[in-house]
Design a protein around this motif. Structure first.
Motif, short mmCIF file in Angstrom:
data_model
loop_
_atom_site.label_atom_id
_atom_site.label_comp_id
_atom_site.label_asym_id
_atom_site.label_seq_id
_atom_site.Cartn_x
_atom_site.Cartn_y
_atom_site.Cartn_z
N LYS A 5 0.84 -1.20 0.00
CA LYS A 5 0.00 0.00 0.00
C LYS A 5 0.88 1.25 0.00
O LYS A 5 1.78 1.38 0.83
CB LYS A 5 -0.92 0.01 1.22
CG LYS A 5 -1.91 -1.14 1.26
CD LYS A 5 -2.89 -1.01 2.40
CE LYS A 5 -3.83 0.14 2.20
NZ LYS A 5 -4.92 0.17 3.23
N SER A 46 -4.60 4.21 9.58
CA SER A 46 -4.01 3.09 8.85
C SER A 46 -2.66 3.52 8.30
O SER A 46 -2.54 4.57 7.66
CB SER A 46 -4.94 2.67 7.70
OG SER A 46 -4.36 1.61 6.96
N PRO A 48 0.37 2.93 5.73
CA PRO A 48 0.71 2.24 4.48
C PRO A 48 2.09 1.61 4.56
O PRO A 48 2.80 1.74 5.57
CB PRO A 48 0.65 3.35 3.44
CG PRO A 48 1.07 4.58 4.20
CD PRO A 48 0.50 4.40 5.59
N ASP A 49 2.49 0.96 3.48
CA ASP A 49 3.83 0.38 3.42
C ASP A 49 4.87 1.42 3.00
O ASP A 49 6.05 1.27 3.30
CB ASP A 49 3.85 -0.80 2.45
CG ASP A 49 2.98 -1.94 2.93
OD1 ASP A 49 3.23 -2.45 4.03
OD2 ASP A 49 2.03 -2.31 2.21
N PHE A 166 -1.65 -10.99 5.77
CA PHE A 166 -1.51 -9.61 6.26
C PHE A 166 -0.88 -9.58 7.66
O PHE A 166 0.03 -8.79 7.93
CB PHE A 166 -2.87 -8.92 6.28
CG PHE A 166 -2.80 -7.51 6.79
CD1 PHE A 166 -2.23 -6.50 6.03
CD2 PHE A 166 -3.29 -7.20 8.06
CE1 PHE A 166 -2.15 -5.20 6.52
CE2 PHE A 166 -3.21 -5.91 8.55
CZ PHE A 166 -2.64 -4.90 7.77
N GLN A 179 -9.19 -1.89 10.98
CA GLN A 179 -7.96 -1.92 10.19
C GLN A 179 -7.86 -3.20 9.38
O GLN A 179 -7.42 -3.18 8.22
CB GLN A 179 -6.75 -1.77 11.10
CG GLN A 179 -6.60 -0.37 11.69
CD GLN A 179 -5.50 -0.29 12.72
OE1 GLN A 179 -5.28 -1.22 13.51
NE2 GLN A 179 -4.78 0.81 12.74
N ASP A 182 -10.20 -2.94 6.39
CA ASP A 182 -9.65 -2.09 5.33
C ASP A 182 -8.55 -2.79 4.55
O ASP A 182 -8.48 -2.69 3.32
CB ASP A 182 -9.09 -0.79 5.92
CG ASP A 182 -10.18 0.16 6.36
OD1 ASP A 182 -11.35 -0.06 6.00
OD2 ASP A 182 -9.87 1.14 7.07
N ASN A 183 -7.68 -3.50 5.26
CA ASN A 183 -6.49 -4.06 4.62
C ASN A 183 -6.69 -5.44 4.01
O ASN A 183 -5.97 -5.80 3.08
CB ASN A 183 -5.33 -4.11 5.63
CG ASN A 183 -4.77 -2.74 5.94
OD1 ASN A 183 -4.00 -2.20 5.16
ND2 ASN A 183 -5.17 -2.18 7.07
N GLU A 187 -11.24 -1.22 1.53
CA GLU A 187 -11.96 -0.08 2.10
C GLU A 187 -13.32 0.15 1.46
O GLU A 187 -14.17 0.83 2.01
CB GLU A 187 -11.10 1.18 1.99
CG GLU A 187 -9.80 1.10 2.78
CD GLU A 187 -8.93 2.31 2.62
OE1 GLU A 187 -9.42 3.31 2.05
OE2 GLU A 187 -7.77 2.29 3.05
#
Length: 229
Positions: A5, A46, A48-49, A166, A179, A182-183, A187
């Motif tokens: 992400k 959240s 991201p990466d 995940f 969370q 969403d992941n 979303e």
């Protein structure tokens, strides 16, 4: 494979469109945010990466947002690429000393940008690019879509596989039901948060198989995590 992400914080619409198109073409999940204050709120919800952060976004500048992120335990190691029209050496030094991992001066080439993103992810978060994840005695092979514990294969449904994948990308970190929705589910999908409990229960039963030590942690009032060892 759950795609890495990338959040892009940029207020120039043509550049947002260009970056989103090219990042998605590489297989990344992309979120665009146009204001620094909105980005700060989203990053509290959240992480991201990787974060692509423009220096001059409205409300809270990129340089200030970067400074704040480095002060939070949840984002102190978040990979950050700073975008800016400022090309002077003193500005580059300031950006990097504030906590940015890399720095690109506008205008820049798209291939160079993608190469920088890929290199930073590979260096800072190799788990999001690796085809095999390992946490404790659990091994997850993304390419063959198989999971093993102590060399015995574990049969998982598609949702439980994505959920385990995940959690294994972030061993030890606690995620709330929201969370995880969403992941893992996305979303744009609206389902009850209690659905997470059902799938965590199925995952726990399959992975532990009634005999193994429980690797899925339930933190009351907070969420779920996978044990690091």
């Amino acid at each position: 494979m759950i795609a890495a992400k990338v959040m892009v914080v940029e207020d120039e619409e043509p550049l947002c469109v260009l970056l989103k198109y090219n990042l998605e073409a590489e297989g990344y999940q992309v979120e665009i945010v146009t204001r620094g204050d909105e980005a700060e709120i989203r990053l509290q919800e959240s992480v991201p990466d990787l974060l692509v952060l423009d220096w001059m976004v409205p409300a809270i500048s990129g340089i200030e947002l970067c400074r704040r992120l480095r002060m939070r335990p949840e984002t102190e190691r978040l990979p950050i690429i700073m975008l800016t029209a400022r090309g002077e050496e003193s500005d580059r030094v300031r950006g990097l000393s504030t906590g940015a991992d890399d720095y690109l001066v506008k205008p820049f080439s798209t291939p160079e940008f993608i190469a920088r993103v890929r290199a930073l992810l590979r260096r800072a978060k190799p788990e999001v690019l690796s085809s095999v994840l390992k946490v404790g005695d659990i091994v997850l092979d993304r390419e063959s879509h198989r999971v093993y514990r102590k060399k015995s294969e574990i049969k998982l449904g598609p949702t439980e596989f994505r959920l385990l994948e995940f959690l294994m990308q972030h061993p030890g970190r606690v995620f709330s039901r929201g969370q995880l929705l969403d992941n893992v589910w996305g979303e744009t999908i609206y389902i009850d948060e209690r659905t997470v409990d059902v799938h965590v229960g199925r995952l726990r039963k399959a992975v532990n198989n009634g005999r193994m030590p429980d690797v899925i942690r339930t933190i009351r009032g907070a969420g779920y995590a996978i044990r690091e060892a």
